[in-house]
Design a protein around this motif. Structure first.
Motif, PDB file in Angstrom:
ATOM      1  N   LEU A   1     -20.478 -11.164  41.749  1.00  0.00           N
ATOM      2  CA  LEU A   1     -20.699 -11.336  40.309  1.00  0.00           C
ATOM      3  C   LEU A   1     -21.267 -10.068  39.679  1.00  0.00           C
ATOM      4  N   LEU A   2     -22.203  -9.425  40.369  1.00  0.00           N
ATOM      5  CA  LEU A   2     -22.820  -8.199  39.850  1.00  0.00           C
ATOM      6  C   LEU A   2     -21.783  -7.080  39.711  1.00  0.00           C
TER       7      LEU A   2
ATOM      8  N   VAL B   1      -9.699  -9.662  48.295  1.00  0.00           N
ATOM      9  CA  VAL B   1     -10.599 -10.699  48.796  1.00  0.00           C
ATOM     10  C   VAL B   1     -10.195 -11.012  50.233  1.00  0.00           C
ATOM     11  N   HIS B   2     -11.074 -10.723  51.152  1.00  0.00           N
ATOM     12  CA  HIS B   2     -10.762 -10.904  52.578  1.00  0.00           C
ATOM     13  C   HIS B   2     -10.609 -12.381  52.921  1.00  0.00           C
ATOM     14  N   ASN B   3      -9.633 -12.690  53.751  1.00  0.00           N
ATOM     15  CA  ASN B   3      -9.427 -14.090  54.154  1.00  0.00           C
ATOM     16  C   ASN B   3     -10.386 -14.459  55.277  1.00  0.00           C
TER      17      ASN B   3
ATOM     18  N   LEU C   1      -6.933 -15.795  45.503  1.00  0.00           N
ATOM     19  CA  LEU C   1      -7.781 -16.485  44.514  1.00  0.00           C
ATOM     20  C   LEU C   1      -8.420 -17.688  45.194  1.00  0.00           C
ATOM     21  N   VAL C   2      -9.413 -17.414  46.002  1.00  0.00           N
ATOM     22  CA  VAL C   2      -9.943 -18.406  46.931  1.00  0.00           C
ATOM     23  C   VAL C   2     -11.132 -19.169  46.372  1.00  0.00           C
ATOM     24  N   GLU C   3     -11.433 -20.253  47.062  1.00  0.00           N
ATOM     25  CA  GLU C   3     -12.670 -21.001  46.836  1.00  0.00           C
ATOM     26  C   GLU C   3     -13.429 -21.026  48.148  1.00  0.00           C
TER      27      GLU C   3
ATOM     28  N   ARG D   1     -15.503 -20.225  43.158  1.00  0.00           N
ATOM     29  CA  ARG D   1     -14.114 -19.798  43.015  1.00  0.00           C
ATOM     30  C   ARG D   1     -14.023 -18.420  42.363  1.00  0.00           C
ATOM     31  N   ILE D   2     -13.198 -17.569  42.950  1.00  0.00           N
ATOM     32  CA  ILE D   2     -13.044 -16.212  42.438  1.00  0.00           C
ATOM     33  C   ILE D   2     -12.649 -16.190  40.956  1.00  0.00           C
ATOM     34  N   PRO D   3     -11.658 -16.988  40.513  1.00  0.00           N
ATOM     35  CA  PRO D   3     -11.312 -16.964  39.080  1.00  0.00           C
ATOM     36  C   PRO D   3     -12.482 -17.339  38.173  1.00  0.00           C
ATOM     37  N   ASN D   4     -13.256 -18.349  38.584  1.00  0.00           N
ATOM     38  CA  ASN D   4     -14.399 -18.777  37.780  1.00  0.00           C
ATOM     39  C   ASN D   4     -15.496 -17.717  37.734  1.00  0.00           C
ATOM     40  N   VAL D   5     -15.704 -17.059  38.888  1.00  0.00           N
ATOM     41  CA  VAL D   5     -16.728 -16.016  38.951  1.00  0.00           C
ATOM     42  C   VAL D   5     -16.343 -14.846  38.046  1.00  0.00           C
TER      43      VAL D   5
END
Length: 464
Positions: free
Chosen positions: A156-157, A223-225, A175-177, A183-187
Motif C-alpha cells: 500500500l505504501l 505479483v509473485h504467485n 490480480l490475487v487475493e 485483494r490487489i485491485p482493492n489495495v
C-alpha cells in the motif's frame, strides 16, 4: 439459604484470611478485593442452586473461586503451543519462529533504552531504518531499504507513494487475493493508484505490457504467485523479461514478492527466486514479508533503487505503518545470521525445517516413537507430505515422516485432540480419516520429553 448468605464475610475480612497472605505480596489489595467480590458472586450462585449447603465450606469456596479467577485472568491469552502439524509457516500458529540470534537481540532491548533514532557517531537524531539498511544492502544488492509493519503495508505504501493518480500495469493472472480478503485491485484503489489490467487470466505476453504503457504509467507491477499456481495452457512474463522494456520506456518495475527468500533453496528442490537475484536482474523496487521464508519477525521489507526509496520515505503514510524497536531488533538478529549462508541453514529454524533431510526426519520419528512406547502408547510411523504454509511455496510438497494414532477401543481421537488443544501448553496436531497425526518436521527435539509426558497423561486419562 438466607442463613448461609448471612455467613458470607465482608470482603475486607476475607482479605485478612491467612490463605491470602502469600498472594498479597504479589497483587495489590484493591485488585484482590475486586477478585474476592467475583469469588463471592460464584459462591452465592452455588448456594442459590443448592450446590453449597455447608456453612463451614463458605470461606473455602470463596477462596477457591478467587484463586481460580486470578489464575485464569492472569494467564496470557497469547501463549506457546506445540506445532505438530508439519506446516512450517502456519499462519494460525504465528508463522516463523525466531532464531537464537533474533531472540538474543530482542531480549537485549526489550527492557532497555536504545539508540533507535539516535546516531551515536554524531550525537544527533538518526533514522530507525539505518540499523538494518547496510545489512539489507549487502544481502540483497539493493541501493537502499526500508521496513514497515507487514508486507500488506509495504504494498500500500509503495503504490501510494509511486502511483497515486497514475496507472500501474498488472497482469490479470496476478490480480490475487491473499488472507483476510486482501485483494490487489482493492489495495491499488485504496492507495489511489489506477489499475491497468493486461493479458488474460492464463496468458500474458510482453506486448501486453508494452501496449499498455502511456504518459500516465507509473509502474509495471509483478505479483509473485507465492500462495497460488496456475497450470496448463499458460504464459507469464518474468520480471527479468520486463527489465529491457522497463529501461526502454523508463517505467520502473515493482515486484510484490510476498514470501521473499534470501537463502537459495535450489539445492533442496525448491524453485523460488531470491531477492538478490531479482534485484540483480534489474527490478527497481521490491517488497516481501519478514515472517515467511526469511524466517524472521513480521515486517514488510522494501528494497530497491535509492531514488524510489527516497520518495517512499517522504510519504506521510509511512508514519502510520512504521516498524517498532522490537521488530527491528529481531529482524537485525535474523539478518546477521544470513551473513554466513552456510551456517544460516542450521541456525534459522524456518530454513532448517524446510531443508531437513528425510533421513533426519525418519530418525526423529523412530526416537519419538520409542519414547512413546516406553509410556505404553504405540504409534505407527508413516510417510507424509508437509507444507510450507503462510502463503509460501503453494505447489511444493515436502516429504516427511509422521507418528499416527488410529481410533481404537477405549480411545476417542476427537476427545484426545480436544484435550491436547486445551492442555496447559496446547498441542496442535493433524486429524485425517479419524487418525491423529504428528508430523516430525515442526516438532523440536527439545520438546520431545514434554510432548511425551503431556500426551501420555491425556491418553491414559482418556482410557480410564
Amino acid at each position: 439459604m438466607k442463613d448461609l448468605f448471612r455467613k458470607i464475610k465482608k470482603v475486607d475480612k476475607l482479605l485478612q484470611l491467612k490463605e491470602f497472605e502469600g498472594i498479597r505480596e504479589i497483587y495489590s489489595d484493591s485488585y484482590l478485593m475486586d477478585s474476592i467480590k467475583l469469588g463471592i458472586s460464584i459462591t452465592r450462585k452455588k448456594i442459590t442452586e443448592g450446590q453449597l449447603t455447608d456453612e463451614a465450606s463458605i470461606d473455602s469456596s470463596i477462596i477457591s473461586n478467587t484463586f481460580k479467577l486470578i489464575t485464569l485472568e492472569q494467564k496470557p491469552k497469547l501463549q506457546k503451543v506445540l506445532n505438530c502439524t508439519g506446516t512450517v509457516l502456519h499462519t494460525n500458529l504465528g508463522r516463523a519462529i525466531l532464531s537464537k540470534k533474533a531472540k538474543e537481540n530482542l531480549y537485549l532491548l526489550a527492557d532497555q533504552y536504545s539508540n533507535l533514532e539516535l546516531n551515536l557517531d554524531t550525537g544527533k537524531r538518526g533514522s530507525r531504518y539505518d540499523h538494518i539498511t547496510d545489512l539489507l544492502k549487502k544481502l540483497t544488492g539493493c541501493e537502499d531499504a526500508l521496513v514497515v509493519n507487514n508486507n500488506a503495508a509495504a504494498v500500500l505504501l509503495i503504490l501510494t507513494a509511486l502511483s497515486k493518480g497514475k496507472e500501474s500495469i498488472v497482469s490479470r493472472g496476478e490480480l490475487v487475493e491473499i488472507g483476510g480478503s486482501f485483494r490487489i485491485p482493492n489495495v491499488m484503489d485504496f492507495g489511489g493508484a489506477i489499475l491497468k489490467e493486461v493479458g488474460t487470466t492464463n496468458k500474458t505476453h510482453l506486448f501486453d505490457y508494452e501496449d499498455a504503457i502511456n504518459k500516465n504509467t507509473a509502474l509495471m507491477v509483478k505479483v509473485h504467485n507465492s500462495n497460488y499456481t496456475i497450470n496448463g495452457f499458460t504464459k507469464t512474463i518474468t520480471a527479468e523479461e520486463l527489465v529491457p522494456l522497463s529501461k526502454k520506456k523508463r517505467v520502473p518495475i515493482y515486484y510484490d514478492l510476498g514470501s521473499g527468500a534470501l537463502f537459495d533453496f535450489t539445492a533442496y528442490g525448491i524453485n523460488e527466486p531470491t531477492v538478490k537475484q531479482l534485484i540483480t536482474s534489474g527490478v527497481d523496487i521490491l517488497s516481501f514479508s519478514g515472517d515467511k521464508l526469511l524466517g524472521g519477525p513480521q515486517g514488510g521489507i522494501i528494497v530497491g533503487k535509492k531514488k524510489l526509496i527516497d520518495i517512499i520515505k517522504k510519504n506521510q503514510f509511512l508514519r502510520a505503518v512504521r516498524v517498532d524497536k522490537l521488530t527491528l531488533s529481531a529482524l537485525e538478529g535474523t539478518l546477521l545470521e544470513y551473513l554466513d549462508m552456510e551456517k544460516v541453514r542450521i541456525d534459522n529454524p524456518t530454513i532448517n525445517m524446510l531443508t531437513i533431510s528425510l533421513e533426519e526426519l525418519k530418525e526423529k520419528a523412530l526416537l519419538l516413537s520409542q519414547m512413546f512406547k516406553q509410556e505404553a502408547i504405540v504409534f505407527s510411523i508413516k510417510k507424509i507430505n508437509s507444507l510450507s504454509g503462510g502463503g509460501s511455496l503453494p505447489d511444493k510438497m515436502f516429504p516427511s515422516y509422521s507418528l499416527v494414532l488410529a481410533d481404537s477401543e477405549g480411545i476417542s481421537i476427537p476427545k484426545i485432540v480436544d484435550k491436547l488443544r486445551f492442555n496447559t501448553i496446547p498441542i496442535i496436531v493433524r486429524v485425517k480419516d479419524n487418525q491423529l497425526i504428528m508430523d516430525l518436521r515442526t516438532i523440536k527435539d527439545e520438546d520431545f520429553k514434554m510432548l511425551v509426558a503431556e500426551f501420555s497423561r491425556i491418553y491414559h486419562g482418556e482410557k480410564l
